[in-house]
Design an enzyme around this catalytic site. Sequence first.
Site, PDB file in Angstrom:
ATOM      1  N   ASP A 288       0.950  -1.207   0.146  1.00  0.00           N
ATOM      2  CA  ASP A 288       0.026  -0.050   0.031  1.00  0.00           C
ATOM      3  C   ASP A 288       0.962   1.248   0.046  1.00  0.00           C
ATOM      4  O   ASP A 288       2.063   1.214   0.223  1.00  0.00           O
ATOM      5  CB  ASP A 288      -1.020  -0.037   1.101  1.00  0.00           C
ATOM      6  CG  ASP A 288      -2.263   0.903   0.821  1.00  0.00           C
ATOM      7  OD1 ASP A 288      -2.156   1.845   0.061  1.00  0.00           O
ATOM      8  OD2 ASP A 288      -3.331   0.543   1.588  1.00  0.00           O
TER       9      ASP A 288
HETATM   10  C1  BGC Z   1      -5.231   3.297   0.464  1.00  0.00           C
HETATM   11  C2  BGC Z   1      -5.350   1.880  -0.934  1.00  0.00           C
HETATM   12  C3  BGC Z   1      -5.028   2.702  -2.256  1.00  0.00           C
HETATM   13  C4  BGC Z   1      -4.049   3.283  -2.377  1.00  0.00           C
HETATM   14  C5  BGC Z   1      -3.759   3.878  -3.842  1.00  0.00           C
HETATM   15  C6  BGC Z   1      -3.917   3.795  -0.035  1.00  0.00           C
HETATM   16  O1  BGC Z   1      -4.139   5.035   0.543  1.00  0.00           O
HETATM   17  O2  BGC Z   1      -4.928   2.530   1.307  1.00  0.00           O
HETATM   18  O3  BGC Z   1      -6.553   1.294  -0.801  1.00  0.00           O
HETATM   19  O4  BGC Z   1      -5.451   1.662  -3.228  1.00  0.00           O
HETATM   20  O5  BGC Z   1      -3.816   4.401  -1.602  1.00  0.00           O
HETATM   21  O6  BGC Z   1      -4.368   4.828  -3.889  1.00  0.00           O
END
Ligand code: BGC
Length: 760
Positions: A288
């Site tokens: 993430d």
């Molecule tokens: C979130 C993810 C997301 C990623 C990319 C993160 O802050 O937890 O779910 O896919 O950002 O945008």
Amino acid sequence: MYYRKISCAVVAAAITMSGFAQPKKAALQSKMDQFVSNLIGKMTLDEKIGQLTQYTSDMALTGPSIRAGYKDDIQKGNVGSIFNAYTPAYTRQLQEMAVKNTRLHIPLIFGYDVIHGHKTIFPIPLGESSSWDLAAMEKSAHIAAAEASADGLHWTFAPMVDIARDPRWGRVAEGAGEDVWLGSQIAKARVKGFQGTSFDGTTVMACTKHYAGYGFVQGGRDYNVVDVSNRTLWETILPPFKATVDAGVGSFMTSFNEIAGVPSTANKWLVDDVLKKQWNYKGFVVTDYTAINEMVNHGNVANEKEAGEAAINAGIDMDMQGAVFVKYLKQSVNEGKVKVQTINDAVRRVLEAKYKLGLFADPYKYCNEERAKTEIMSAANLNDARDIARKSFVLLKNYQQVLPLKKSGSIALIGPLGDDKRDMIGNWSGAGDWHKAVGLLEGMKAVAGPGVEINYAKGANISDNKSIVDQMNSQGGELVTDDPDALLKQAMDVARKADVIVMAVGESQGMTGEATSRSDISIPESQQRLMREIYTLGKPVVLVLMNGRPLTLTWEDAHFPAILETWFAGTEAGNAIADVLFGNYNPAGKLTISFPRSVGQIPVYYDMKKTGRPADPNNKYSSKYLDIANDPLYPFGYGLSYTTFTYTQPVLDKKTIKATDKLNVSVTVTNNGNYDGEEVVQLYIRDVVGSVTRPMKQLRNFQKVFLHKGESKEIKFTLTNDDLKFYDANMKYTSEPGDFKVFIGTNSRDTQEADFKLAL
Ligand code: BGC
């Protein structure tokens, strides 16, 4: 074209590794192996690490726009993927930088959070799950993929399959609710929808997230610690993840949280041992957003270099936005802390994904201006969005059939969400343009026609809490705050003149999704004041709720005759809600997450255990509260219709079964009300005595059936030994002989039961 030098001979144009007969599949697999091995053989360590690096594009007023530094990195081969970049023209421009300027001409893979639609926005995932319509969910994912792939994208960071039982956590909005079995079916449907049967340029690669346990953050506080038992992990958290591996998902994303002291992104047991080895998962694993860097805050490593080593050695293949791999991995390899073989395995997985998407054969396969013009937000897509939205609504209360509304007389539409567009498309709304959303007032006017007088008044601000409003608006919330007293006065004047009052209340979209934990999950006080005043008029009131999580609605349930839960319903929200309010569509949604009576009950979910002292109002020393019942206000599986259904007692074709037998269970359901309608017939089981304690009820199947008024249908289910299995005292996945119960009903609370035995 440069890329042809390395690709033509060995690459088929559109490739799926899943949709072919075995020999063909094996041949493709070996072509891909050859191609990727050959390419890896030519790569320097720097080029390999580049493939494991992902950066975001930014957003300018004119659309996505990338930092100059990242452009340089792309041209030097230091980047394998870009996310948050879309449109055919823009992705083509970035792709050209990679394939024309780098030594090996390896294409980029473009990712994006296409969570519930790309530009045509569907209901938020929690809402959509309430449809219990797997085909509809697959279809919405498929349309989202078609639009995204027409807009230059290859890869979506969805589905989120985290089982979530704490409505304080804002991300419950992104998942499929509290149930493991249903969550697994929905996870599979969404993967199938996004990926289709082949990567032919009109589908995208899915990404199962967040692996794992993120739904169990302490106190519902986002990004917080997760501390669950091994049993909870295997019984409750992991099954939907495994279901997507079986469905052939192309990628996985790790979660921000730790599990048993080890952040997921450094958790070798979770990523390498379970996902890659035990489940034989062949796709790649991305972190993430900056999750590697955040390990320094977690405190399991001393610095970013150590964090990078922990991540790659745990099985992570791509570093999202953290730039840790690119900064330190080479040094770590030189120091012997990371094996080249480990890097090669990660690179192989990333290159294979690009190969399967067909990007080596044609890096511009997804840059199709023509498709973007004709397919995005087409009339057909909007029509489907309206239909799927209607399917997601849950009728929570309808005392004395206040709904459906007549298409005559006068209606007061009151509430801050009544004439609003921004909130309709909800949080995580991809590239959706909220200006194009249909608000409720607009939808009601269109559906009701000229026979109805509809007058609107805002009545209250979403919230009068300045801190909350400021936080919403700093993230594009578009909340306008007006004088509360003037709003209230105007609303009372409008309401007094009406026959019926429709109140559109709830949360703003920015109060749900990531980083939106709430300790109080009631409708904000500003709107409660409005509701209390409107109540004093003594008129019929229909509450239309918009929100991304279960709310506490005890007062509302006690005071208003009709309540319709509409979540954040997407681009076609207003039309879809109006269809239901005026009876053009009979609602059939059922909750996939329990609505607590108060925050103090959390966690509250249907498949609870019995305990040694089950709640007993006549026994002080039993498991209960002094001040409130144990059960939720609205249980899992609950939802009404404009018609009513009756059920017979379930009939079993055997009293005792062996592990090899099938048990046929049937029930007759009758529509004995005044409308045609659909019902979700739900089947639960209980293993009465187990080597470890078992939940009181567990969903094992359901059927969504349509019945004309007056019609009866026999609904048949089949249970097999697989439905009875669980992790026994030795953590072996098996069934145990003994007594079982089967329950069938309209929700998890209101069921009728029958007994059977599993014999040795
Ligand atoms: C979130 C993810 C997301 C990623 C990319 C993160 O802050 O937890 O779910 O896919 O950002 O945008």
